[in-house]
Design a protein around this motif. Structure first.
Motif, PDB file in Angstrom:
ATOM      1  N   PRO A   1       0.792  -1.233   0.000  1.00 38.42           N
ATOM      2  CA  PRO A   1       0.000   0.000   0.000  1.00 38.42           C
ATOM      3  C   PRO A   1       0.822   1.281   0.000  1.00 38.42           C
ATOM      4  N   ASP A   2       2.146   1.168   0.248  1.00 39.04           N
ATOM      5  CA  ASP A   2       2.977   2.364   0.379  1.00 39.04           C
ATOM      6  C   ASP A   2       3.877   2.574  -0.827  1.00 39.04           C
ATOM      7  N   SER A   3       4.046   3.817  -1.212  1.00 43.43           N
ATOM      8  CA  SER A   3       5.102   4.202  -2.142  1.00 43.43           C
ATOM      9  C   SER A   3       5.895   5.305  -1.452  1.00 43.43           C
TER      10      SER A   3
ATOM     11  N   ALA B   1      -5.982  -2.992  -6.006  1.00 45.03           N
ATOM     12  CA  ALA B   1      -6.084  -3.751  -4.758  1.00 45.03           C
ATOM     13  C   ALA B   1      -4.693  -4.044  -4.220  1.00 45.03           C
ATOM     14  N   PRO B   2      -4.128  -3.134  -3.416  1.00 43.00           N
ATOM     15  CA  PRO B   2      -2.773  -3.354  -2.916  1.00 43.00           C
ATOM     16  C   PRO B   2      -2.696  -4.513  -1.933  1.00 43.00           C
ATOM     17  N   ALA B   3      -1.512  -5.098  -1.818  1.00 36.19           N
ATOM     18  CA  ALA B   3      -1.249  -6.095  -0.786  1.00 36.19           C
ATOM     19  C   ALA B   3      -1.334  -5.426   0.587  1.00 36.19           C
ATOM     20  N   PRO B   4      -1.559  -6.192   1.639  1.00 38.12           N
ATOM     21  CA  PRO B   4      -1.925  -5.572   2.919  1.00 38.12           C
ATOM     22  C   PRO B   4      -0.795  -4.971   3.745  1.00 38.12           C
ATOM     23  N   THR B   5       0.442  -5.428   3.594  1.00 37.46           N
ATOM     24  CA  THR B   5       1.476  -5.049   4.553  1.00 37.46           C
ATOM     25  C   THR B   5       2.116  -3.713   4.207  1.00 37.46           C
ATOM     26  N   GLY B   6       1.966  -2.735   5.091  1.00 39.60           N
ATOM     27  CA  GLY B   6       2.598  -1.433   4.917  1.00 39.60           C
ATOM     28  C   GLY B   6       4.020  -1.431   5.441  1.00 39.60           C
ATOM     29  N   PHE B   7       4.783  -0.413   5.061  1.00 44.61           N
ATOM     30  CA  PHE B   7       6.198  -0.359   5.413  1.00 44.61           C
ATOM     31  C   PHE B   7       6.399  -0.228   6.923  1.00 44.61           C
ATOM     32  N   ARG B   8       5.629   0.630   7.568  1.00 43.37           N
ATOM     33  CA  ARG B   8       5.782   0.822   9.012  1.00 43.37           C
ATOM     34  C   ARG B   8       5.485  -0.488   9.754  1.00 43.37           C
ATOM     35  N   GLN B   9       4.426  -1.160   9.350  1.00 40.49           N
ATOM     36  CA  GLN B   9       4.082  -2.445   9.971  1.00 40.49           C
ATOM     37  C   GLN B   9       5.202  -3.456   9.777  1.00 40.49           C
ATOM     38  N   TRP B  10       5.745  -3.511   8.543  1.00 41.46           N
ATOM     39  CA  TRP B  10       6.829  -4.448   8.264  1.00 41.46           C
ATOM     40  C   TRP B  10       8.051  -4.140   9.128  1.00 41.46           C
TER      41      TRP B  10
END
Length: 295
Positions: free
Chosen positions: A204-206, A272-281
């Protein structure tokens, strides 16, 4: 029967674990079975050897309904394209000889890009070779892997430095390998699809590298700055640590293509982006890796 190549890598390991949890019949191709988890050694069929070897592939693909195909990186390779195709050529012969029905390949976004993109161009050549067999194929197309940053855990901890050979203000789409694995599992276990297609898997992040550094600063609770290395110095450092000059140049070519917008068309069309965002990762993967390194 589902066959997994590279089952001890970041993607293959997660695919294998999930398929074993679901009760699917799984066969793995692995050089060293000792690198598998005890559960995998007990529950999966094992074909020992390299998935570059025709004999190994013919044994592994016998009776296979679907295959996860992944060419492992090799920093010592002097010809990037031939490294990919050297694995894929015997695989295609085995796909045809053994009647494999479906293949899920680990590839990249940007297949329509015209210029040389280093390792990404080699992955596109891999896709095209597999498609020529006529097998039902899904090329999973990914941008920058968040897991690439795990190689920088020590630099992040010791110097508060994030280093990538890309423009500091050019946004990159990102993806976590667990999201790639989830899509691969779904396709491998589904016997209803046919034909050939590209499946983008994008988080979801760019973020620009400077944005990444800001998130890392907040999550790690210490200042992190972004530093873009000089290209020739970057290549010299990699080769000094044993990387072949051709592989290092390929990484620079890939970075140049990223700066040039290789991911743009498919990324902009994403709905439909994949669920994992950078902060969460960072919280769930990077921090535990950093803590393990410090222990």
């Amino acid at each position: 029967m589902i066959v997994i190549t590279a089952p001890t890598g970041r993607i293959g390991r997660q695919v294998l674990d999930t398929l074993l949890d679901s009760g699917e019949k799984v066969r793995v191709v692995v050089r060293d079975p000792a690198r598998l988890t005890p559960r995998a050694r007990e529950r999966a069929e094992i074909v020992q050897g390299s998935h570059r070897e025709p004999k190994v592939l013919n044994e592994a693909f016998e009776g296979a309904d679907s295959v996860l195909w992944l060419v492992p990186p090799n920093a010592a390779a002097g010809d990037i394209r031939e490294h990919y195709l050297g694995f894929t050529r015997p695989a295609c012969e085995a796909i045809e000889a053994r009647g494999v029905r479906r293949v899920v390949g680990i590839s990249s976004l940007g297949r329509g890009y015209g210029a040389d993109a280093g390792q990404l161009s080699a992955a596109f050549a891999m896709d095209e070779m597999i498609e020529r067999t006529g097998v039902a194929y899904r090329a999973l197309a990914m941008p920058f892997f968040m897991e690439n940053l795990l190689h920088q855990v020590q630099a992040l901890r010791a110097r508060g430095e994030l280093s990538l050979p890309v423009a500091p203000d050019r946004a990159l789409p990102l993806v976590a390998t667990r999201d790639i694995a989830a899509v691969a599992v779904r396709l491998l276990a589904d016997d209803s699809w046919s034909g050939q297609d590209v499946v983008p898997v994008i988080g979801p992040d760019s973020l620009t590298p400077e944005d990444m550094a800001r998130v890392l600063s907040e999550v790690l609770e210490r200042p992190v700055r972004f530093e873009r290395p000089d290209g020739e110095e970057y290549k010299a450092t990699l080769t000094r640590y044993g990387m072949h000059e051709a592989w290092a140049q390929g990484l620079l070519d890939m970075a140049a293509a990223q700066d040039d917008g290789i991911y743009g068309p498919e990324w902009q069309a994403l709905t439909a982006p994949a669920p994992t965002g950078f902060r969460q990762w960072c919280r769930e993967v990077l921090i535990p890796a950093a803590e393990a390194t410090a222990a």
